[in-house]
Enzyme design. Structure first.
Site, PDB file in Angstrom:
ATOM      1  N   GLY A 194       0.835  -1.202   0.000  1.00  0.00           N
ATOM      2  CA  GLY A 194       0.000   0.000   0.000  1.00  0.00           C
ATOM      3  C   GLY A 194       0.866   1.246   0.000  1.00  0.00           C
ATOM      4  N   SER A 195       0.304   2.323   0.512  1.00  0.00           N
ATOM      5  CA  SER A 195       0.992   3.612   0.441  1.00  0.00           C
ATOM      6  C   SER A 195       2.041   3.750   1.548  1.00  0.00           C
ATOM      7  CB  SER A 195      -0.043   4.727   0.587  1.00  0.00           C
ATOM      8  OG  SER A 195      -0.714   4.576   1.823  1.00  0.00           O
ATOM      9  N   GLU A 216       5.591  -3.291   1.040  1.00  0.00           N
ATOM     10  CA  GLU A 216       5.676  -3.025  -0.403  1.00  0.00           C
ATOM     11  C   GLU A 216       4.937  -1.720  -0.641  1.00  0.00           C
ATOM     12  OE1 GLU A 216       7.305  -4.564  -2.664  1.00  0.00           O
ATOM     13  OE2 GLU A 216       7.765  -6.532  -1.847  1.00  0.00           O
ATOM     14  N   CYS A 250       1.869   0.676  -8.907  1.00  0.00           N
ATOM     15  CA  CYS A 250       2.919   1.181  -8.028  1.00  0.00           C
ATOM     16  C   CYS A 250       4.202   1.490  -8.795  1.00  0.00           C
ATOM     17  CB  CYS A 250       3.199   0.180  -6.921  1.00  0.00           C
ATOM     18  SG  CYS A 250       3.662  -1.441  -7.528  1.00  0.00           S
TER      19      CYS A 250
HETATM   20  P1  NAD Z   1      -3.500   2.253   1.101  1.00  0.00           P
HETATM   21  O1  NAD Z   1      -2.221   2.334   1.836  1.00  0.00           O
HETATM   22  O2  NAD Z   1      -4.457   3.384   1.233  1.00  0.00           O
HETATM   23  O3  NAD Z   1      -4.324   0.932   1.496  1.00  0.00           O
HETATM   24  C1  NAD Z   1      -3.749  -0.366   1.461  1.00  0.00           C
HETATM   25  C2  NAD Z   1      -4.455  -1.262   2.452  1.00  0.00           C
HETATM   26  O4  NAD Z   1      -4.280  -0.726   3.755  1.00  0.00           O
HETATM   27  C3  NAD Z   1      -5.969  -1.401   2.243  1.00  0.00           C
HETATM   28  O5  NAD Z   1      -6.347  -2.752   2.481  1.00  0.00           O
HETATM   29  C4  NAD Z   1      -6.574  -0.494   3.291  1.00  0.00           C
HETATM   30  O6  NAD Z   1      -7.819  -0.932   3.758  1.00  0.00           O
HETATM   31  C5  NAD Z   1      -5.555  -0.562   4.402  1.00  0.00           C
HETATM   32  N1  NAD Z   1      -5.498   0.681   5.176  1.00  0.00           N
HETATM   33  C6  NAD Z   1      -5.775   1.935   4.757  1.00  0.00           C
HETATM   34  N2  NAD Z   1      -5.611   2.829   5.751  1.00  0.00           N
HETATM   35  C7  NAD Z   1      -5.213   2.119   6.840  1.00  0.00           C
HETATM   36  C8  NAD Z   1      -4.888   2.463   8.185  1.00  0.00           C
HETATM   37  N3  NAD Z   1      -4.944   3.714   8.611  1.00  0.00           N
HETATM   38  N4  NAD Z   1      -4.522   1.475   9.017  1.00  0.00           N
HETATM   39  C9  NAD Z   1      -4.453   0.189   8.607  1.00  0.00           C
HETATM   40  N5  NAD Z   1      -4.775  -0.198   7.351  1.00  0.00           N
HETATM   41  C10 NAD Z   1      -5.143   0.743   6.468  1.00  0.00           C
HETATM   42  O7  NAD Z   1      -3.089   2.024  -0.437  1.00  0.00           O
HETATM   43  P2  NAD Z   1      -4.026   1.897  -1.699  1.00  0.00           P
HETATM   44  O8  NAD Z   1      -4.657   3.217  -1.980  1.00  0.00           O
HETATM   45  O9  NAD Z   1      -4.887   0.703  -1.584  1.00  0.00           O
HETATM   46  O10 NAD Z   1      -2.929   1.587  -2.831  1.00  0.00           O
HETATM   47  C11 NAD Z   1      -2.162   2.585  -3.421  1.00  0.00           C
HETATM   48  C12 NAD Z   1      -0.772   2.679  -2.833  1.00  0.00           C
HETATM   49  O11 NAD Z   1      -0.187   1.399  -2.766  1.00  0.00           O
HETATM   50  C13 NAD Z   1       0.166   3.500  -3.695  1.00  0.00           C
HETATM   51  O12 NAD Z   1       1.032   4.248  -2.877  1.00  0.00           O
HETATM   52  C14 NAD Z   1       0.955   2.453  -4.468  1.00  0.00           C
HETATM   53  O13 NAD Z   1       2.195   2.889  -4.962  1.00  0.00           O
HETATM   54  C15 NAD Z   1       1.078   1.381  -3.430  1.00  0.00           C
HETATM   55  N6  NAD Z   1       1.281   0.067  -4.030  1.00  0.00           N
HETATM   56  C16 NAD Z   1       2.480  -0.555  -3.867  1.00  0.00           C
HETATM   57  C17 NAD Z   1       2.705  -1.790  -4.467  1.00  0.00           C
HETATM   58  C18 NAD Z   1       4.017  -2.517  -4.345  1.00  0.00           C
HETATM   59  O14 NAD Z   1       4.052  -3.699  -4.672  1.00  0.00           O
HETATM   60  N7  NAD Z   1       5.069  -1.889  -3.875  1.00  0.00           N
HETATM   61  C19 NAD Z   1       1.692  -2.379  -5.223  1.00  0.00           C
HETATM   62  C20 NAD Z   1       0.489  -1.705  -5.356  1.00  0.00           C
HETATM   63  C21 NAD Z   1       0.277  -0.491  -4.748  1.00  0.00           C
END
Ligand code: NAD
Length: 470
Positions: A194-195, A216, A250
């Site tokens: 995620g982010s 990641e 990503c």
């Molecule tokens: P996100 O971080 O908002 O969410 C990812 C997951 O975390 C979701 O399941 C969400 O429900 C959970 N989440 C959100 N807020 C949370 C919190 N406060 N506490 C605990 N869990 C929480 O990311 P997104 O919008 O789903 O995806 C986009 C981001 O992910 C971008 O920054 C992208 O670059 C990154 N990404 C990285 C990879 C990689 O392999 N490196 C792959 C895909 C996406």
């Protein structure tokens, strides 16, 4: 031990913890059987439902689903099955002469009960990918997919329930509160995709239990196009990679840093390729997706407004349609450094084009920012490529291509610092979910015993000799 009885997921967690040694002691053949079941579900039983769910959530074209979701997982499973026997074997290592009489090896043992939290942009790939590694390494897992892609998450829950028993793998759906509750539990490993912002929250929660983490993450991945590059080929590949999944990747090229002298040629080549990919009408094209949610549509629209307000030049696109969550493939140049598009990860179909006067200036710009997940280089100059490789840092790089390093299972995938901690894919994913247990086995009398107390002058001499010679 802390009291977790109030936690809604504690019972599930305990079921998996009680089962962890049964799962952990499975043989290579048993793990392959589990992987086969998962493969069959994805490749056969649920294939059409997966296509439909992704169409509903992301407007994802079937070909993209086949390549970036189904093939990605099935390819990963096949690669894992081919190599798993070797990965699971104890790995002998040398033992120093000073420990004569013993031998040493590394045992890859499962971490135990793992938590996998995944994002929405490739819901199946980024949930089942880590799961394949977790299974291969002999773990149990609780999965929390993204709430942004409800059709995909509901289908994944169905697949998991069909293939696994709850004490092996379970999937729980929900929003942030669900993750927050799960993150309180004493998992042995947390694999988060995620982010960077949420990555920090995950790492902080993990620190309370001292759970190991693989993070990641994302960020801004630059693409350098120097003046020696084959501009037409560079444009062809960058236009494909940038607008795949509507830029919601990503490792998407976040912005282009291009030598001033070839900018005009590059933009004109980009227009040509966009025209050919989407028949000059991306909105009506079956090959172009949509923005995942209204919230993300608003976020990206605000970036466009900000660029307009700062008098940036829209070289291509810029059109939006709220109802269908459509944002045209957009190329923007002459951006002021403070533009949001140059500050935030874009994660959408907008490509800033920034010119540079010298490669040193381009590299200094990259190095002034957070370390990227990917850095792409388009160049025909070996010297330039070497200079860029030696004077920048990134999780991964493609030279004269974009994105594809992700697809080679033999390469570790992951970021560095702000773009991630730890690696995944193939053996590196297996390792992420394994504890490398170090084992020293004593076979005969060990020379170290000669140095046990009492510490006489003779033993002191012997210790000095050991330092000198062994
Ligand atoms: P996100 O971080 O908002 O969410 C990812 C997951 O975390 C979701 O399941 C969400 O429900 C959970 N989440 C959100 N807020 C949370 C919190 N406060 N506490 C605990 N869990 C929480 O990311 P997104 O919008 O789903 O995806 C986009 C981001 O992910 C971008 O920054 C992208 O670059 C990154 N990404 C990285 C990879 C990689 O392999 N490196 C792959 C895909 C996406």
């Amino acid at each position: 031990m802390e009291d977790f009885n109030d936690n809604p997921y504690f019972e599930l967690f305990i079921k998996q913890r009680q089962n962890q040694f049964a799962v952990g002691n499975t043989t290579y053949k048993q793990r392959v059987r589990t992987l086969n079941k998962l493969q069959h579900a994805i490749e056969t039983t649920f294939r059409e439902q997966i296509q439909q769910a992704l169409q509903n959530d992301l407007g994802k074209p079937v070909v993209e689903t086949e390549l970036t979701e189904i093939y990605a997982i099935v390819g990963d499973i096949k690669h894992t099955k081919t190599h798993l026997k070797r990965w699971m074997k104890n790995q002998r290592v040398e033992t120093p002469m000073s420990m004569l009489g013993s031998s040493s090896y590394i045992k890859y043992e499962p971490k135990g009960v793992c938590l996998i939290i995944s994002p929405w942009n490739f819901p199946f790939n980024l949930t089942f990918g880590p799961l394949v590694s977790a299974i291969a390494a002999g773990n149990t897992a609780i999965i929390k997919p993204s709430e942004m892609t409800p059709h995909s998450s509901a289908l994944m829950a169905k697949i998991i329930a069909e293939v696994f028993s709850e004490d092996e793998v379970a999937l729980v759906q929900g929003e942030v509160e669900v993750s927050t509750q799960l993150l309180k539990l004493p998992f042995n490993h947390i694999f988060f995709t995620g982010s960077p912002q949420v990555g920090k929250i995950v790492m902080e929660a993990a620190s309370k239990q001292l759970a190991s983490v693989t993070l990641e993450l994302g960020g801004k991945s630059p693409t350098i196009v120097d003046k020696t590059a084959n501009i037409d080929k560079a444009a062809k590949k960058i236009m494909w990679a940038k607008f795949l999944n509507c830029g919601q990747i990503c490792v998407s090229p976040d912005y282009v840093l291009i030598d001033e002298s070839v900018k005009a040629e590059f933009i004109s080549a980009c227009k040509k390729w966009l025209h050919s990919y989407y028949d000059n009408n991306p909105k009506a094209s079956d090959s172009y997706g949509k923005i995942v949610t209204d919230k993300h549509f608003e976020r990206l629209s605000s970036y466009l407004e900000n660029a307009k307000a700062l008098d940036a030049k829209f070289d291509v696109g810029g059109e939006t349609d709220r109802t269908s969550r459509y944002i045209a493939p957009t190329l923007i140049s002459d951006l002021k450094p403070e533009a949001t598009l140059l500050e935030e990860e874009i994660f959408g179909p907008i490509l800033p084009i920034v010119t540079y006067e010298s490669l040193d200036v381009a590299m200094a710009y990259i190095n002034s920012k957070e370390r990227p997940l990917a850095l792409y280089i388009y160049s025909r100059s070996k010297a330039n490529i070497k200079r860029i490789m030696n004077n920048t840092r990134a999780g991964g790089t493609c030279i004269n291509n974009s994105v594809l390093h992700y697809a080679n299972h033999n390469l570790p995938f992951g970021g560095v610092n702000n773009s991630g901690i730890g690696k995944s894919h193939g053996f590196y994913g297996f390792k992420a979910f394994s504890n490398e247990r170090s084992v020293l086995k004593q076979h005969t009398f060990g020379v170290t015993e000669l140095l046990f107390p009492p510490y006489t002058n003779m033993k002191e001499k012997l210790a000095r000799l050991t330092i000198k010679w062994f």
